[in-house]
Motif scaffolding. Structure first.
Motif, PDB file in Angstrom:
ATOM      1  N   LEU A 120      11.535-109.549  60.388  1.00 56.34           N
ATOM      2  CA  LEU A 120      12.343-109.088  61.685  1.00 56.34           C
ATOM      3  C   LEU A 120      11.960-110.088  63.022  1.00 56.34           C
ATOM      4  O   LEU A 120      12.648-110.561  63.504  1.00 56.34           O
ATOM      5  N   ALA A 121      10.613-110.335  63.046  1.00 58.90           N
ATOM      6  CA  ALA A 121      10.264-110.912  64.288  1.00 58.90           C
ATOM      7  C   ALA A 121      10.638-112.345  64.024  1.00 58.90           C
ATOM      8  O   ALA A 121      10.988-112.977  65.117  1.00 58.90           O
ATOM      9  N   GLU A 122      10.431-112.934  62.746  1.00 59.27           N
ATOM     10  CA  GLU A 122      10.851-114.582  62.671  1.00 59.27           C
ATOM     11  C   GLU A 122      12.324-114.701  62.899  1.00 59.27           C
ATOM     12  O   GLU A 122      12.636-115.403  63.426  1.00 59.27           O
ATOM     13  N   ASP A 123      13.195-113.660  62.458  1.00 62.06           N
ATOM     14  CA  ASP A 123      14.544-113.742  62.723  1.00 62.06           C
ATOM     15  C   ASP A 123      14.926-113.791  64.320  1.00 62.06           C
ATOM     16  O   ASP A 123      15.953-114.273  64.293  1.00 62.06           O
ATOM     17  N   GLY A 124      14.191-113.339  64.820  1.00 62.53           N
ATOM     18  CA  GLY A 124      14.665-112.841  66.334  1.00 62.53           C
ATOM     19  C   GLY A 124      13.879-113.951  67.194  1.00 62.53           C
ATOM     20  O   GLY A 124      13.846-114.049  68.307  1.00 62.53           O
ATOM     21  N   ARG A 321       1.408-116.995  76.981  1.00 66.38           N
ATOM     22  CA  ARG A 321       1.186-118.319  76.984  1.00 66.38           C
ATOM     23  C   ARG A 321       2.194-119.179  76.404  1.00 66.38           C
ATOM     24  O   ARG A 321       2.070-120.185  76.211  1.00 66.38           O
ATOM     25  N   GLY A 322       2.902-118.535  75.562  1.00 68.31           N
ATOM     26  CA  GLY A 322       4.055-119.012  74.676  1.00 68.31           C
ATOM     27  C   GLY A 322       3.509-119.411  73.237  1.00 68.31           C
ATOM     28  O   GLY A 322       4.356-120.187  72.468  1.00 68.31           O
ATOM     29  N   HIS A 323       2.419-118.901  72.732  1.00 71.08           N
ATOM     30  CA  HIS A 323       2.000-119.321  71.501  1.00 71.08           C
ATOM     31  C   HIS A 323       2.466-118.219  70.520  1.00 71.08           C
ATOM     32  O   HIS A 323       1.844-116.954  70.571  1.00 71.08           O
ATOM     33  N   VAL A 324       3.606-118.325  69.705  1.00 76.87           N
ATOM     34  CA  VAL A 324       4.036-117.421  68.986  1.00 76.87           C
ATOM     35  C   VAL A 324       3.840-117.848  67.310  1.00 76.87           C
ATOM     36  O   VAL A 324       4.321-118.860  67.107  1.00 76.87           O
ATOM     37  N   ALA A 325       3.050-117.337  66.472  1.00 74.49           N
ATOM     38  CA  ALA A 325       2.754-117.843  65.320  1.00 74.49           C
ATOM     39  C   ALA A 325       3.209-116.835  64.461  1.00 74.49           C
ATOM     40  O   ALA A 325       3.617-115.607  64.711  1.00 74.49           O
ATOM     41  N   ALA A 326       3.437-117.367  63.172  1.00 72.13           N
ATOM     42  CA  ALA A 326       3.978-116.463  62.051  1.00 72.13           C
ATOM     43  C   ALA A 326       3.176-115.425  61.762  1.00 72.13           C
ATOM     44  O   ALA A 326       1.974-115.453  61.715  1.00 72.13           O
ATOM     45  N   PHE A 328       1.865-113.641  59.382  1.00 72.86           N
ATOM     46  CA  PHE A 328       1.084-113.731  58.064  1.00 72.86           C
ATOM     47  C   PHE A 328       0.733-115.247  57.931  1.00 72.86           C
ATOM     48  O   PHE A 328       0.347-115.378  56.628  1.00 72.86           O
ATOM     49  N   GLY A 329       0.666-116.169  58.785  1.00 76.23           N
ATOM     50  CA  GLY A 329       0.243-117.517  58.857  1.00 76.23           C
ATOM     51  C   GLY A 329       1.272-118.544  58.225  1.00 76.23           C
ATOM     52  O   GLY A 329       0.973-119.659  58.345  1.00 76.23           O
ATOM     53  N   ALA A 330       2.226-118.059  57.564  1.00 78.38           N
ATOM     54  CA  ALA A 330       3.483-118.847  56.864  1.00 78.38           C
ATOM     55  C   ALA A 330       4.644-117.976  56.890  1.00 78.38           C
ATOM     56  O   ALA A 330       4.692-116.708  57.427  1.00 78.38           O
ATOM     57  N   PRO A 331       5.883-118.635  57.349  1.00 79.61           N
ATOM     58  CA  PRO A 331       6.998-117.950  57.385  1.00 79.61           C
ATOM     59  C   PRO A 331       7.161-116.894  56.244  1.00 79.61           C
ATOM     60  O   PRO A 331       6.749-117.098  55.445  1.00 79.61           O
ATOM     61  N   ALA A 332       7.748-115.865  56.880  1.00 83.97           N
ATOM     62  CA  ALA A 332       7.672-114.521  56.049  1.00 83.97           C
ATOM     63  C   ALA A 332       8.766-114.769  54.834  1.00 83.97           C
ATOM     64  O   ALA A 332       8.392-114.204  53.722  1.00 83.97           O
ATOM     65  N   THR A 333       9.415-115.748  54.886  1.00 76.67           N
ATOM     66  CA  THR A 333      10.188-116.081  53.729  1.00 76.67           C
ATOM     67  C   THR A 333       9.504-116.980  52.467  1.00 76.67           C
ATOM     68  O   THR A 333      10.092-117.032  51.498  1.00 76.67           O
ATOM     69  N   ALA A 334       8.348-117.427  52.972  1.00 76.15           N
ATOM     70  CA  ALA A 334       7.631-118.309  52.014  1.00 76.15           C
ATOM     71  C   ALA A 334       6.349-117.327  51.616  1.00 76.15           C
ATOM     72  O   ALA A 334       5.799-118.141  50.623  1.00 76.15           O
ATOM     73  N   LEU A 335       6.314-116.400  51.911  1.00 73.44           N
ATOM     74  CA  LEU A 335       5.221-115.349  51.453  1.00 73.44           C
ATOM     75  C   LEU A 335       5.400-115.306  49.962  1.00 73.44           C
ATOM     76  O   LEU A 335       6.503-114.919  49.581  1.00 73.44           O
ATOM     77  N   LYS A 336       4.521-115.102  49.130  1.00 73.06           N
ATOM     78  CA  LYS A 336       4.634-115.152  47.839  1.00 73.06           C
ATOM     79  C   LYS A 336       4.611-113.778  47.371  1.00 73.06           C
ATOM     80  O   LYS A 336       3.760-112.886  48.009  1.00 73.06           O
ATOM     81  N   PRO A 337       5.390-113.205  46.459  1.00 70.62           N
ATOM     82  CA  PRO A 337       5.410-111.990  46.021  1.00 70.62           C
ATOM     83  C   PRO A 337       4.057-111.520  45.503  1.00 70.62           C
ATOM     84  O   PRO A 337       3.350-112.202  44.862  1.00 70.62           O
ATOM     85  N   TYR A 338       3.578-110.537  45.809  1.00 74.09           N
ATOM     86  CA  TYR A 338       2.172-110.129  45.402  1.00 74.09           C
ATOM     87  C   TYR A 338       2.246-109.938  43.944  1.00 74.09           C
ATOM     88  O   TYR A 338       2.897-109.147  43.247  1.00 74.09           O
ATOM     89  N   ARG A 339       1.062-110.636  43.393  1.00 75.93           N
ATOM     90  CA  ARG A 339       0.771-110.393  41.725  1.00 75.93           C
ATOM     91  C   ARG A 339      -0.476-109.758  41.851  1.00 75.93           C
ATOM     92  O   ARG A 339      -1.572-110.444  42.081  1.00 75.93           O
ATOM     93  N   ARG A 340      -0.714-108.828  41.222  1.00 74.87           N
ATOM     94  CA  ARG A 340      -2.124-107.979  40.991  1.00 74.87           C
ATOM     95  C   ARG A 340      -2.889-108.554  39.745  1.00 74.87           C
ATOM     96  O   ARG A 340      -2.292-108.640  38.834  1.00 74.87           O
ATOM     97  N   ALA A 341      -3.914-109.050  40.095  1.00 73.29           N
ATOM     98  CA  ALA A 341      -5.001-109.422  39.200  1.00 73.29           C
ATOM     99  C   ALA A 341      -5.608-108.279  38.560  1.00 73.29           C
ATOM    100  O   ALA A 341      -5.851-107.140  39.118  1.00 73.29           O
TER     101      ALA A 341
END
Length: 439
Positions: A120-124, A321-326, A328-341
């Motif tokens: 939602l944040a990144e969409d907006g 200051r205008g610093h808006v980061a993703a 979780f560090g990467a675009p939400a659409t690029a986050l990998k599905p969680y795979r449980r070890a």
């Protein structure tokens, strides 16, 4: 200077009042650093009449935090209510959809809905900052997301709950029981009347889930965290660990492996000479292992009005200051599905505490059950000095504490061995195991 950045603050508890005090006390300095003033234009809380020791004159009051989140005179919504559901969730979603930046200290909300809120944040095109949600005043989120952006993170770990650390510290230093240490923590205000969320490990699990997603670039998955609390730790465990050169800490550990991400919260034996063993009382510490930076650890106050307010203010300043980061560090659409070890073999093995009937063949039977699962024992120690007063079972048969240290082995093997030991008729009470980690 440009126009003021207008803030709406929802939640005026310990942290919320701390934020108001910080922003008021440092208003001129913050404005100078940002290049624009910060102005609190609206607040929301349950009770208008409560004396919070802060001046709210001229600030609009909203009984409904969702109304505050959509108010025209609010540019940034600061959510300090807590809770994974509404009204916090509805208010944050409303603010993000309205194109307003959000700063939150709400670990439960992020642990359960962080991925969706990041989208939602990144969409907006707005910020969603949450430094205060993990380890209070320790700047671990910014450290992982920004300072270590050039590293591949292999492991995050740490003491993330001050209540548990206080209890374990007191049990060691004062020689008291878990119940006695918990009562003191409650008296001092470190533990709630119902301490289950803290001592059961759930608070740490929420923080770990957020930190793991940030470190490993995955979607947030709090349901995948393996959780054990400290309720069953005894003063005998504390003494035995100390005599063996260890301290017991409640740790959250996230590790990226070839088979996925492992997340676990549990009591852990750590070597006395390790930095994390020295973290005492209500303090927190979070460690990170990066491929270029190596190991680093941050220690500080993990809770409290001013420590947490410090992190909230840091997030506000970054966005101002205008610093808006993703988020979780990467675009939400690029986050990998969680795979449980799968739970891996643990370096240093396990500490196992048994209360065996004092009879011939009991220790040999235990060793045999371990051997059947391919578990190698580093040592077996019978410690009569660790026995509880009146060390007899309900059957009237004498018992004796036995401590075992294993070599590296799999979680599954340990659990099967202990289940077989408990079923063998030689134990007066269920066996206990505590993992050993060498940081």
């Amino acid at each position: 200077m440009t126009n003021a950045l207008r803030l709406g603050i929802a939640g005026l508890g310990t942290v919320g009042t701390g934020v108001v005090k910080l922003l008021s006390a440092d208003a001129d300095r913050l404005a100078m650093r940002i290049g624009r003033p910060l102005e609190i234009t609206g607040v929301s809380a349950r009770d208008r009449t409560k004396d919070r020791g802060i001046d709210l004159d001229g600030i609009a009051w909203h009984d409904d935090p969702v109304a505050l989140a959509r108010a025209d005179n609010v540019d940034m919504f600061v959510e300090l209510m807590g809770g994974e559901g509404d009204p916090a969730k509805a208010a944050v979603e409303t603010a993000l959809k309205a194109g307003k930046h959000v700063v939150t200290a709400n670990k439960a909300l992020l642990a359960h809905h962080g991925t969706a809120l990041a989208r939602l944040a990144e969409d907006g095109g707005v910020g969603l900052n949450y430094e205060a949600a993990v380890a209070g005043g320790i700047p671990i989120v910014k450290t992982v997301r920004e300072s270590l952006a050039g590293n591949r993170i292999a492991r995050v770990f740490g003491i993330m709950n001050g209540t548990c650390n206080f209890i374990l510290t007191m049990m060691e230093n004062e020689g008291v029981s878990f119940a006695e240490a918990l009562a003191e923590a409650q008296r001092l205000g470190y533990a709630e009347a119902d301490p289950t969320f803290d001592v059961g490990g759930l608070d740490t699990a929420h923080k770990l889930a957020i930190l793991s997603a940030l470190a490993f670039g995955t979607e947030v998955s709090v349901s995948s965290v393996y959780v054990e609390g400290i309720e069953h730790i005894t003063r005998q465990d504390i003494r035995a660990a100390r005599d063996l050169g260890f301290r017991i800490k409640l740790l959250g550990v996230g590790v990226e492996t070839d088979s996925g991400v492992e997340q676990r919260v549990h009591p852990t034996l750590v070597p006395m000479d390790s930095p994390i063993a020295d973290v005492q009382g209500v303090f927190n510490a979070v460690g990170v292992t990066g491929d270029f930076v190596g190991d680093l650890m941050l220690e500080g106050q993990g809770a409290g009005a001013f420590a947490t307010a410090s992190s909230v203010a840091s997030d506000i300043v970054d966005i101002a200051r205008g610093h808006v980061a993703a988020p979780f560090g990467a675009p939400a659409t690029a986050l990998k599905p969680y795979r449980r070890a799968r739970m891996r073999a643990h370096e240093g093995g396990y500490y196992v505490a048994l209360e065996l009937y004092d009879r011939i063949g009991a220790v040999a039977a235990v060793a045999q059950r371990m051997a059947e699962q391919g578990i190698s024992l580093d040592s077996i120690v019978q410690r009569a000095d660790l026995a509880e007063p009146n060390g007899a079972s309900a059957k009237g048969e004498q018992t004796r504490p036995v401590i075992m240290i294993t070599h590296d082995t799999l979680e599954k093997s340990m659990r099967e061995a202990l289940a077989n030991i408990d079923a063998g008729g030689h134990t007066a009470r269920p066996s206990r195991m505590i993992r050993i980690e060498r940081f």
